[in-house]
Design a protein around this motif. Sequence first.
Motif, PDB file in Angstrom:
ATOM      1  N   ALA A   1       4.665 -10.103   1.124  1.00 56.31           N
ATOM      2  CA  ALA A   1       4.225 -11.485   1.071  1.00 56.31           C
ATOM      3  C   ALA A   1       3.309 -11.713   1.808  1.00 56.31           C
ATOM      4  CB  ALA A   1       5.171 -12.383   2.515  1.00 56.31           C
ATOM      5  N   ALA A   2       2.310 -10.811   1.738  1.00 50.79           N
ATOM      6  CA  ALA A   2       1.218 -10.662   2.383  1.00 50.79           C
ATOM      7  C   ALA A   2      -0.198 -11.033   1.327  1.00 50.79           C
ATOM      8  CB  ALA A   2       0.471  -9.361   2.726  1.00 50.79           C
ATOM      9  N   GLY A   3       0.823 -10.761   0.378  1.00 51.70           N
ATOM     10  CA  GLY A   3       0.183 -11.257  -1.294  1.00 51.70           C
ATOM     11  C   GLY A   3      -1.006 -10.257  -2.072  1.00 51.70           C
ATOM     12  N   SER A   4      -1.195  -9.182  -1.255  1.00 51.14           N
ATOM     13  CA  SER A   4      -2.013  -8.698  -1.618  1.00 51.14           C
ATOM     14  C   SER A   4      -1.824  -7.051  -2.557  1.00 51.14           C
ATOM     15  CB  SER A   4      -3.062  -7.932  -0.443  1.00 51.14           C
ATOM     16  OG  SER A   4      -3.190  -6.667  -1.096  1.00 51.14           O
ATOM     17  N   ALA A   5      -1.675  -7.196  -4.491  1.00 52.50           N
ATOM     18  CA  ALA A   5      -0.646  -5.341  -4.850  1.00 52.50           C
ATOM     19  C   ALA A   5      -1.603  -4.383  -4.804  1.00 52.50           C
ATOM     20  CB  ALA A   5      -1.654  -5.998  -5.581  1.00 52.50           C
ATOM     21  N   ARG A   6      -2.596  -4.675  -4.437  1.00 58.33           N
ATOM     22  CA  ARG A   6      -3.207  -3.042  -3.944  1.00 58.33           C
ATOM     23  C   ARG A   6      -3.084  -3.114  -1.480  1.00 58.33           C
ATOM     24  NH1 ARG A   6      -8.375  -0.535  -5.231  1.00 58.33           N
ATOM     25  NH2 ARG A   6      -7.483  -1.957  -6.930  1.00 58.33           N
ATOM     26  N   LEU A   7      -2.815  -3.561  -1.076  1.00 59.49           N
ATOM     27  CA  LEU A   7      -2.210  -3.465   0.704  1.00 59.49           C
ATOM     28  C   LEU A   7      -0.498  -3.408   0.136  1.00 59.49           C
ATOM     29  CD1 LEU A   7      -2.940  -3.709   3.571  1.00 59.49           C
ATOM     30  CD2 LEU A   7      -1.818  -6.361   2.893  1.00 59.49           C
ATOM     31  N   THR A   8       0.232  -4.437  -0.838  1.00 61.26           N
ATOM     32  CA  THR A   8       1.478  -3.328  -0.954  1.00 61.26           C
ATOM     33  C   THR A   8       1.203  -1.676  -1.943  1.00 61.26           C
ATOM     34  OG1 THR A   8       2.007  -5.687  -1.667  1.00 61.26           O
ATOM     35  CG2 THR A   8       3.370  -3.554  -2.279  1.00 61.26           C
ATOM     36  N   GLN A   9       0.725  -2.152  -2.446  1.00 59.58           N
ATOM     37  CA  GLN A   9       0.401  -0.158  -2.554  1.00 59.58           C
ATOM     38  C   GLN A   9       0.675   0.865  -1.696  1.00 59.58           C
ATOM     39  OE1 GLN A   9      -2.240   0.717  -6.395  1.00 59.58           O
ATOM     40  NE2 GLN A   9      -1.210   1.999  -6.964  1.00 59.58           N
ATOM     41  N   MET A  10      -1.084   0.012  -0.920  1.00 59.45           N
ATOM     42  CA  MET A  10      -0.773   1.920  -0.189  1.00 59.45           C
ATOM     43  C   MET A  10      -0.007   1.815   0.664  1.00 59.45           C
ATOM     44  SD  MET A  10      -5.216   0.517   0.034  1.00 59.45           S
ATOM     45  CE  MET A  10      -5.130  -0.965   0.662  1.00 59.45           C
ATOM     46  N   LEU A  11       0.468   0.630   1.568  1.00 64.41           N
ATOM     47  CA  LEU A  11       2.066   0.785   2.773  1.00 64.41           C
ATOM     48  C   LEU A  11       3.100   1.574   2.100  1.00 64.41           C
ATOM     49  CD1 LEU A  11       0.374  -2.662   4.595  1.00 64.41           C
ATOM     50  CD2 LEU A  11       0.071  -0.004   5.409  1.00 64.41           C
ATOM     51  N   GLU A  12       3.145   1.193   0.918  1.00 69.50           N
ATOM     52  CA  GLU A  12       4.128   1.923  -0.105  1.00 69.50           C
ATOM     53  C   GLU A  12       4.145   3.155   0.140  1.00 69.50           C
ATOM     54  OE1 GLU A  12       4.634   0.420  -3.469  1.00 69.50           O
ATOM     55  OE2 GLU A  12       6.479  -0.393  -3.293  1.00 69.50           O
ATOM     56  N   ILE A  13       3.031   4.067   0.014  1.00 68.05           N
ATOM     57  CA  ILE A  13       2.318   5.548  -0.262  1.00 68.05           C
ATOM     58  C   ILE A  13       2.875   5.793   1.833  1.00 68.05           C
ATOM     59  CG2 ILE A  13       1.107   7.467  -0.313  1.00 68.05           C
ATOM     60  CD1 ILE A  13      -0.157   5.670  -2.874  1.00 68.05           C
ATOM     61  N   LEU A  14       2.235   5.316   2.118  1.00 67.37           N
ATOM     62  CA  LEU A  14       1.895   5.055   3.403  1.00 67.37           C
ATOM     63  C   LEU A  14       3.577   5.370   3.991  1.00 67.37           C
ATOM     64  CD1 LEU A  14      -1.295   3.698   4.162  1.00 67.37           C
ATOM     65  CD2 LEU A  14      -1.410   6.475   4.500  1.00 67.37           C
ATOM     66  N   GLN A  15       4.608   4.411   3.923  1.00 66.25           N
ATOM     67  CA  GLN A  15       5.965   4.358   4.071  1.00 66.25           C
ATOM     68  C   GLN A  15       6.384   5.881   3.883  1.00 66.25           C
ATOM     69  OE1 GLN A  15       6.812   0.253   3.151  1.00 66.25           O
ATOM     70  NE2 GLN A  15       5.998  -0.526   5.739  1.00 66.25           N
ATOM     71  N   ASP A  16       6.557   5.675   2.453  1.00 64.80           N
ATOM     72  CA  ASP A  16       7.415   6.319   1.709  1.00 64.80           C
ATOM     73  C   ASP A  16       6.938   8.048   1.751  1.00 64.80           C
ATOM     74  OD1 ASP A  16       8.304   4.824   0.258  1.00 64.80           O
ATOM     75  OD2 ASP A  16       7.623   5.226  -1.742  1.00 64.80           O
ATOM     76  N   SER A  17       5.975   8.382   2.615  1.00 65.42           N
ATOM     77  CA  SER A  17       5.804  10.073   3.169  1.00 65.42           C
ATOM     78  C   SER A  17       6.299   9.848   4.453  1.00 65.42           C
ATOM     79  CB  SER A  17       4.393   9.808   3.473  1.00 65.42           C
ATOM     80  OG  SER A  17       3.580   9.375   2.562  1.00 65.42           O
ATOM     81  N   PHE A  18       6.390   8.768   5.496  1.00 65.67           N
ATOM     82  CA  PHE A  18       7.109   8.668   6.352  1.00 65.67           C
ATOM     83  C   PHE A  18       9.066   8.828   6.625  1.00 65.67           C
ATOM     84  CE2 PHE A  18       5.254   7.274  10.965  1.00 65.67           C
ATOM     85  CZ  PHE A  18       4.362   8.272  10.268  1.00 65.67           C
ATOM     86  N   ALA A  19       9.260   8.341   5.506  1.00 64.23           N
ATOM     87  CA  ALA A  19      10.778   8.097   5.754  1.00 64.23           C
ATOM     88  C   ALA A  19      11.826   9.000   5.664  1.00 64.23           C
ATOM     89  CB  ALA A  19      11.213   7.304   4.092  1.00 64.23           C
ATOM     90  N   GLY A  20      11.465  10.408   5.533  1.00 66.00           N
ATOM     91  CA  GLY A  20      12.124  11.357   5.702  1.00 66.00           C
ATOM     92  C   GLY A  20      12.190  11.574   7.336  1.00 66.00           C
ATOM     93  N   TYR A  21      10.591  11.960   7.205  1.00 66.17           N
ATOM     94  CA  TYR A  21      11.264  12.218   9.487  1.00 66.17           C
ATOM     95  C   TYR A  21      12.224  10.632   9.991  1.00 66.17           C
ATOM     96  CZ  TYR A  21       7.062  15.330   6.894  1.00 66.17           C
ATOM     97  OH  TYR A  21       6.883  16.226   6.588  1.00 66.17           O
ATOM     98  N   ILE A  22      11.668  10.047   9.546  1.00 63.97           N
ATOM     99  CA  ILE A  22      12.308   8.651  10.343  1.00 63.97           C
ATOM    100  C   ILE A  22      14.076   8.830  10.612  1.00 63.97           C
ATOM    101  CG2 ILE A  22      12.857   6.174  10.421  1.00 63.97           C
ATOM    102  CD1 ILE A  22      10.212   5.375   8.919  1.00 63.97           C
ATOM    103  N   VAL A  23      14.019   9.463   9.058  1.00 63.11           N
ATOM    104  CA  VAL A  23      16.145   9.786   9.022  1.00 63.11           C
ATOM    105  C   VAL A  23      16.340  10.704   9.890  1.00 63.11           C
ATOM    106  CG1 VAL A  23      17.850  10.956   7.594  1.00 63.11           C
ATOM    107  CG2 VAL A  23      16.198   9.005   6.706  1.00 63.11           C
ATOM    108  N   ALA A  24      15.078  12.161  10.275  1.00 62.42           N
ATOM    109  CA  ALA A  24      15.615  13.337  10.752  1.00 62.42           C
ATOM    110  C   ALA A  24      15.169  12.338  12.515  1.00 62.42           C
ATOM    111  CB  ALA A  24      14.600  14.211  10.912  1.00 62.42           C
ATOM    112  N   SER A  25      15.072  12.260  12.967  1.00 61.74           N
ATOM    113  CA  SER A  25      14.389  11.459  13.616  1.00 61.74           C
ATOM    114  C   SER A  25      15.498  10.351  14.858  1.00 61.74           C
ATOM    115  CB  SER A  25      13.018  10.110  13.809  1.00 61.74           C
ATOM    116  OG  SER A  25      13.563   8.991  13.770  1.00 61.74           O
ATOM    117  N   ILE A  26      16.150   9.859  13.662  1.00 65.90           N
ATOM    118  CA  ILE A  26      17.984   9.201  14.166  1.00 65.90           C
ATOM    119  C   ILE A  26      19.015  10.335  14.469  1.00 65.90           C
ATOM    120  CG2 ILE A  26      18.716   7.618  12.990  1.00 65.90           C
ATOM    121  CD1 ILE A  26      16.756   6.325  12.003  1.00 65.90           C
TER     122      ILE A  26
END
Length: 223
Positions: A149-174
Motif C-alpha cells: 500500500a506504500a506504493g513504492s516498488a523499491r521500498l517493497t523490494q528492500m523490505l521483502e529481502i529483509l523480512q525473508d532473512s528473518f522468517a526462519g528465525y521467527i518460526v524458531a522463536s515461536i
Amino acid sequence: MRPGGCRTVLLEPSERRTAQELVRDTLRRGILTGEISGGTRLVQAELAQQMQVSTTPVREALRSLSAEGLVRLDAHRGAVVRRLNQEELQDIYELRCILEPEALRRALPRITAQQLDEAAVIETRMQEERDPARWSDLNRQFHRVFIDAAGSARLTQMLEILQDSFAGYIVASIVQDDHRRDRANDQHQTLLQAMRDGDGERAAEIMLEHMRVTMAHIAKLEA
C-alpha cells in the motif's frame, strides 16, 4: 530440520512454471517457513533426484536463491542455507526499524478499504493458526499488505529481502515460546486498528515495539 543435514523436498506440480522456477519456489518456501533450517546443505544431485528433474534447473534455482541472500554458494560445501550471525541480525533489525514505519506512513493516505479488509482476514487466520510455519507465512502476507500500500516498488523490494532473512528465525522463536505468537497476534490487531483509525504515528510506534519484541526473542534464541 537439524542444521547441516540434508532433507527430502517434494516438488509441487504446476503447468505454468518451469522446472527451475518450481525448484526455486519449493526451496524458498521451505527456507522461509523454517522447514529447511540455516546451515542445511543443499546438494544438487540429491535435490535433482528427489524432485525428479535434471541438475541444471537445480543449479539455476540455487543461483537465484543465492542472489536473494537465502543460500550461500560455497566452493567446498556446495550450496548452504544461510545462517545469519548476531551482527547481521542486528543490522537487519535496525534497517527494518527505519523502513517499516516509513512504509506505514506512506501507506496511510493510499491504503484502500479492500486492503484493510484483506489484512483483517489474514489477521483472523493468524489468530486461529497453530502451525508455526503456516503462521509465519501468514505473518509475511499481513505485513506485505501495508508494504504494498506504500506504493513504492523499491521500498517493497528492500523490505521483502529483509523480512525473508528473518522468517526462519521467527518460526524458531515461536516453536521455542508459543506465547510469542499470541503476543504478536495482539500487536497485529492493534496495528490494524491504528491504520483503520488513520493514526500513522501510532501505527509506526506499534510496529517499532513489535519489531523490538521480535528481535529480543530472536536474540535469546541465538544466545
